[in-house]
Design a protein around this motif. Structure first.
Motif, mmCIF file in Angstrom:
data_model
loop_
_atom_site.group_PDB
_atom_site.id
_atom_site.type_symbol
_atom_site.label_atom_id
_atom_site.label_comp_id
_atom_site.label_asym_id
_atom_site.label_seq_id
_atom_site.Cartn_x
_atom_site.Cartn_y
_atom_site.Cartn_z
ATOM 1 N N ASP A 58 0.811 -1.219 0.000
ATOM 2 C CA ASP A 58 0.000 0.000 0.000
ATOM 3 C C ASP A 58 0.849 1.275 0.000
ATOM 4 O O ASP A 58 0.415 2.305 -0.503
ATOM 5 C CB ASP A 58 -0.941 -0.006 1.203
ATOM 6 N N ASN A 61 1.135 2.549 -3.381
ATOM 7 C CA ASN A 61 -0.121 2.693 -4.103
ATOM 8 C C ASN A 61 -0.217 4.067 -4.773
ATOM 9 O O ASN A 61 0.153 5.079 -4.191
ATOM 10 C CB ASN A 61 -1.312 2.500 -3.162
ATOM 11 N N SER A 63 -2.840 6.079 -7.900
ATOM 12 C CA SER A 63 -4.005 5.973 -8.776
ATOM 13 C C SER A 63 -3.557 5.488 -10.156
ATOM 14 O O SER A 63 -2.587 5.999 -10.728
ATOM 15 C CB SER A 63 -4.673 7.345 -8.887
ATOM 16 N N MET A 64 -4.277 4.511 -10.700
ATOM 17 C CA MET A 64 -3.957 4.027 -12.038
ATOM 18 C C MET A 64 -4.207 5.105 -13.076
ATOM 19 O O MET A 64 -3.604 5.082 -14.149
ATOM 20 C CB MET A 64 -4.739 2.746 -12.354
ATOM 21 N N SER A 68 -1.514 5.996 -15.799
ATOM 22 C CA SER A 68 -1.905 6.076 -17.214
ATOM 23 C C SER A 68 -1.533 7.422 -17.823
ATOM 24 O O SER A 68 -1.014 7.480 -18.941
ATOM 25 C CB SER A 68 -3.412 5.847 -17.366
ATOM 26 N N ALA A 78 -5.986 -3.140 -15.028
ATOM 27 C CA ALA A 78 -5.394 -2.290 -13.987
ATOM 28 C C ALA A 78 -5.267 -3.006 -12.650
ATOM 29 O O ALA A 78 -4.258 -2.850 -11.960
ATOM 30 C CB ALA A 78 -6.206 -1.009 -13.827
ATOM 31 N N ASN A 79 -6.265 -3.811 -12.261
ATOM 32 C CA ASN A 79 -6.192 -4.498 -10.972
ATOM 33 C C ASN A 79 -5.065 -5.519 -10.934
ATOM 34 O O ASN A 79 -4.438 -5.720 -9.902
ATOM 35 C CB ASN A 79 -7.525 -5.158 -10.626
ATOM 36 N N ARG A 82 -1.680 -3.530 -10.677
ATOM 37 C CA ARG A 82 -1.537 -2.647 -9.508
ATOM 38 C C ARG A 82 -0.436 -3.119 -8.555
ATOM 39 O O ARG A 82 0.408 -2.342 -8.133
ATOM 40 C CB ARG A 82 -2.847 -2.515 -8.747
ATOM 41 N N LYS A 83 -0.411 -4.403 -8.199
ATOM 42 C CA LYS A 83 0.606 -4.905 -7.268
ATOM 43 C C LYS A 83 2.004 -4.803 -7.867
ATOM 44 O O LYS A 83 2.971 -4.558 -7.152
ATOM 45 C CB LYS A 83 0.290 -6.336 -6.836
ATOM 46 N N ILE A 85 2.944 -2.460 -10.001
ATOM 47 C CA ILE A 85 3.229 -1.023 -9.892
ATOM 48 C C ILE A 85 3.662 -0.685 -8.463
ATOM 49 O O ILE A 85 4.623 0.053 -8.242
ATOM 50 C CB ILE A 85 1.987 -0.186 -10.305
ATOM 51 N N GLN A 86 2.964 -1.249 -7.484
ATOM 52 C CA GLN A 86 3.287 -0.996 -6.082
ATOM 53 C C GLN A 86 4.666 -1.556 -5.727
ATOM 54 O O GLN A 86 5.424 -0.921 -4.992
ATOM 55 C CB GLN A 86 2.220 -1.601 -5.168
ATOM 56 N N TRP A 116 7.259 2.408 -15.792
ATOM 57 C CA TRP A 116 6.829 3.015 -14.526
ATOM 58 C C TRP A 116 8.029 3.211 -13.597
ATOM 59 O O TRP A 116 8.145 4.237 -12.932
ATOM 60 C CB TRP A 116 5.735 2.202 -13.842
#
Length: 185
Positions: A58, A61, A63-64, A68, A78-79, A82-83, A85-86, A116
């Motif tokens: 977290d 974390n 925002s996607m 973007s 995206a879901n 997400r991990k 990206i984190q 990223w």
């Protein structure tokens, strides 16, 4: 052999560039930390694996929509990403120099998830270097532009990331970086 045990590579341990960075770190006697998370099955390097719990994830974390916008593209799943990206946040937050292997696109972003990590390095004002596999050369982000330049380290932490589709030239570039930065294995 020179003691390199105080130097640390931060990575994700995936197939391709990250695995190559890790293999060479081990060969050169450099510490290795590979960030992962529960349910992550595509990791190849388990040496120094750090599994991030939900609270740690977290911390990275974002925002996607921000991802973007910064990357200039949409993420269909995206879901799922997400991990990843984190976990990339933890790599860049811990390592100082960021080295990536991939493709620099016309909008100055780097293709794929690797991009990223490069964008975070730019945001964090970290030295960031990309080996562009199309142009077969290293580029450094300086004054808001990519400049042809071979990376040099001046700190004892670095991030090694990049494409899963590592070319022979990309692999050689990583090896040459280790030899320049740390001497013979």
């Amino acid at each position: 052999m020179t003691d390199r045990s105080h130097i640390t590579l931060y990575s994700g341990g995936h197939k391709g560039a990250e695995s190559e960075f890790g293999q060479l770190a081990e060969q050169w006697g450099i510490q290795e930390v590979n960030f992962s998370f529960d349910g992550h099955t595509s990791i190849q390097r388990t040496r120094g694996m750090k599994v991030l719990d939900p609270e740690e994830l977290d911390k990275g974390n974002v925002s996607m929509e921000i991802v973007s916008a910064r990357m200039g593209r949409k993420f269909a799943h995206a879901n799922k990403i997400r991990k990843v990206i984190q976990s990339i946040f933890h790599m860049v937050n811990n390592g100082y120099h960021v080295l990536a292997v991939g493709w620099i696109q016309p909008d100055d972003t780097v293709k794929g998830g690797t991009g990223w990590g490069v964008e975070l390095a730019k945001l964090f004002n970290r030295p960031v270097h990309v080996y562009d596999q199309e142009r077969n050369g290293w580029f450094t982000w300086k004054d808001n532009a990519w400049t042809a330049e071979v990376p040099e380290l001046d700190r004892d932490t670095f991030v090694g990331t990049g494409t899963r589709n590592l070319t022979a030239e990309g692999k050689q570039a990583i090896h040459d970086f280790f030899t320049r930065a740390f001497g013979p294995a």
